[in-house]
Design a protein around this motif. Sequence first.
Motif, PDB file in Angstrom:
ATOM      1  N   SER A 139      -9.157 -11.687  -0.255  1.00 18.08           N
ATOM      2  CA  SER A 139     -10.693 -11.379  -0.057  1.00 18.08           C
ATOM      3  C   SER A 139     -10.802  -9.643  -0.217  1.00 18.08           C
ATOM      4  N   GLY A 140     -12.017  -9.250  -0.700  1.00 16.66           N
ATOM      5  CA  GLY A 140     -12.155  -7.827  -0.871  1.00 16.66           C
ATOM      6  C   GLY A 140     -11.887  -7.080   0.203  1.00 16.66           C
ATOM      7  N   ALA A 141     -12.133  -7.674   1.530  1.00 14.55           N
ATOM      8  CA  ALA A 141     -11.585  -6.969   2.489  1.00 14.55           C
ATOM      9  C   ALA A 141     -10.114  -6.779   2.845  1.00 14.55           C
ATOM     10  N   GLY A 142      -9.610  -7.784   2.594  1.00 12.40           N
ATOM     11  CA  GLY A 142      -8.118  -7.944   2.638  1.00 12.40           C
ATOM     12  C   GLY A 142      -7.560  -6.724   1.668  1.00 12.40           C
ATOM     13  N   ILE A 143      -7.821  -6.708   0.625  1.00 15.67           N
ATOM     14  CA  ILE A 143      -7.427  -5.821  -0.576  1.00 15.67           C
ATOM     15  C   ILE A 143      -7.699  -4.391   0.173  1.00 15.67           C
TER      16      ILE A 143
END
Lengths: 534, 398
Positions: free
Chosen positions: A292-296
């Motif tokens: 996910s965006g947050a993960g990256i």
Amino acid sequence: MTAWEPPDRPRSRLAYCCPEKMAEDREPPPLADAVQTDFREVEEGEDLFVSTVSTAEQLSPTSPEPASFPAEDISTNSNGPKQEILLDDDQEDLFAEATEEVSLDSPEREPILSDGPSPAITPVTPTVIITPRVDALFDRSLDEDEEAEENGDTFDMQITVSDPEKVGDGMNAYMAYKVTTKTSLSLFSRNEFSVKRRFSDFLGLHSKLASKYMHIGYIVPPAPEKSIVGMTKVKVGKEDLSSAEFVEKRRSALERYLMRTVNHPALVKDPDVIQFLENTELPRAVSTQALSGAGILRMVNKAADAVNKMTIKMNESDAWFEEKQQQFENLDIQLRKLHASVESLVCHRKELSVNTASFAKSAAMLGNSEDHTALSRALSQLAEVEEKIDQLHHEQAYADFYLFSELLGDYVRLITAVKGVFDQRMKTWSKWQDAQVMLQRKREAEAKLQYANKPDKLQQAKDEIKEWEAKVQQGERDFEQISKNIRREVERFEKQRVKDFKVVIIKYLESLVHTQQQLIKYWEAFLPEAKAIA
Amino acid sequence: FKISAVNVDLQTDATLQVDISDALSERDKVKFTVHTKSTLPNFKQNEFSVVRQHEEFIWLHDSFVENEEYAGFIIPPAPPRPDFDASREKLQKLGEGEGSMTKEEFTKMKQELEAEYLAIFKKTVAMHEVFLCRVAAHPVLRKDLNFHVFLEYNQDLSVRGKNKKEKLEDFFKNVVKSADGVIVAGVKDVDDFFEHEKTFLLEYHNRVKDASAKSDRMIRSHKSAADDINRIASTLYTLGTQDSTDMCKFFLKVSELFEKTRKIEARVAADEDLKLADLLKYYLRESQAAKDLLYRRGRALVDYENANKALDKARAKNKDVLQAETTQQVCCQKFEKISESAKQELIDFKTRRVAAFRKNLVELAELELKHAKVNFIPCWKDFNLFKTRNITSINVVL
């Protein structure tokens, strides 16, 4: 010649739990009892761990001597009503590939989950393993917590995670856990309530708490680790023992995680925590997923942090911090070493259990073929003794693991969180310093502009100076605040650490004593048989 | 070193007493001092000692096996070759890894490995001694000339180990023997006693083999667990010395307890090894020797029956009858001689076996109890006192 066949008794893993629910022919090792009988004298506030233990477990009829060991198994005591017992059916060795999957390193190894709709819940008969209750760790009846006392609440909160249920099928499946809270705190709307949560919900909670509190110096307890291999097995529907054990391990870890979190005076009041415990529905924590965006973003931040850490050279004016950091560094090394040794012990003890069982069978066969009647009988008895001993080793391995090894694992992760908090302080300091540098630059710029004839730019410069002066002040305040918070947090952490370790290690040592006592019983029963060989 | 793993009433006869009074471990061999006390006229003195090596024991054993006169006896099994390779390797590895561990750890591990080495050493001495005692106790073998030479001749017997060619010959002999053994075993015996013994020994031998292997594995796991406890004790000690909180005393005490626990566990494993594993190993070898006896008898029986058939044939054809008669008589005598002594040998074997198992199982149980009761429980009582006394307040250094 008496023929002896190894009995096909259900191998119960019950070590420390309610005897009445156990498989018939096993006597529960009175681990809890051993603890209780020894510490009758409860002096409030004084002997911290003693009272901790006895309030957590129901007291049983006792002998008054503190230094005596129970000679008989007191098999009818319950370990407290809050306990959830999962019974074990007929199972062979649980320990096939169970514990290797979870590593101690980055807690951010995330499985790539697709975000499909959650299908209907398929309740699955949970495979059953018993773990020792770690209630004792979290009993805070004697903890001097200023904030709790300020509220007028005595801290009373008990969280249990239970009933793991597989929801859905295939790769979209997940395990849902029931989280039950029992509390008398006024923070919550009811005294007893439960909700269903999945693993990513826990991770989501941790993620929110970390982003809110880590940067002001609170030690946020780390969530249990992800395990791709373990979860995949469960998803795929492999109903075998290693996946059952994996689920149990995870359940226990989730429970400890929640208890540690609510034990923190600030975190327990956090709305996210309250929502987590109370709300029936929780928005799906998608930001915990890897791609996910947050993960990256998280991964990028982590890398940036690592670089920064190397470049920030902090002027440590406070010896306390320097000393503490060094101490935590040392503690980290030793705990990791200890953890590795204990894991190795668990492994070898399991092996010992298996080999003893195998030897028992072999001895029985030998007894069968021996044509001298008395010797044949004695060999059969030997086989029986060895079989009981193998069971004992098995249970001991369980204790080794759940009491000792998991505690060490938790603390290794906790110390990583502590180190993180120290790093945050460094960052705060760095920000403050940067603001000071900026302020200086702005002042220099203003001084230059004094001689040029640009009144509007001069005004702008003066405004900027004010802005940065405020930032510098804020930076200093932040730094002082985080330092203060950390000092308090570390004090709390150390207290908790001391308590945790003492309680658990003593419980563990008592399990060792119990094992020896059982051994004595078995060999004493065997000795006359051996002597009877004529 | 008077430790005898399978010591079974072998020292009763004063006319000939043999023991190994000393042993020396050199680079790649062990030198045993064989000490004899005897009132027999065969010897020049009443008490004397010689130094022998493993190969000389093997030579003696083989000479018994090859002696036709002894075909009717259970030949006491040869002692296994002293094997310090594994232990030496561990000591070497420890030496190499010296830099990577603390001084205390190194000293501890070194002590442990040295103790292990010593244990293996004692065991091999015991096994060689048992062999000699068995020979000395046997009414016929004790009179053997080679045995007397072995005991008395104080020079080197110049016995070399078998070279490659001889080992290869042995290998082929064994193959032939096993094949033959199968044939011979297939022949039904008229005598119930021997038929029963045949069946019994076959099964028993296999099961003892299995039990021996399994007991070895079990004891190895036990030792590994003890090693882990050792490491845990060391780390707890380090934690105790480093810790700034009230925990340091606690850790040190716990470390001490783990250290004691480890010692106890190691001793338990060692005792199990001695009383159980060695017992099983020994009876593995003896049951093989008993099987060999039955094989020899079976072989003699087959030869006898063949000789009978040959005699019948010769009489029918009226050709070489005298020769056939002689052969038949020789075979008959050989068979009967073996049968007679074999019966007694097998009965004695059972008696010895039962006595040895009894003794070792009793001792095993007693040792296990001793370790648990006498060693383990008291040091924990001490811990209990410490617990209730010392853990009162928590002083965190701020």
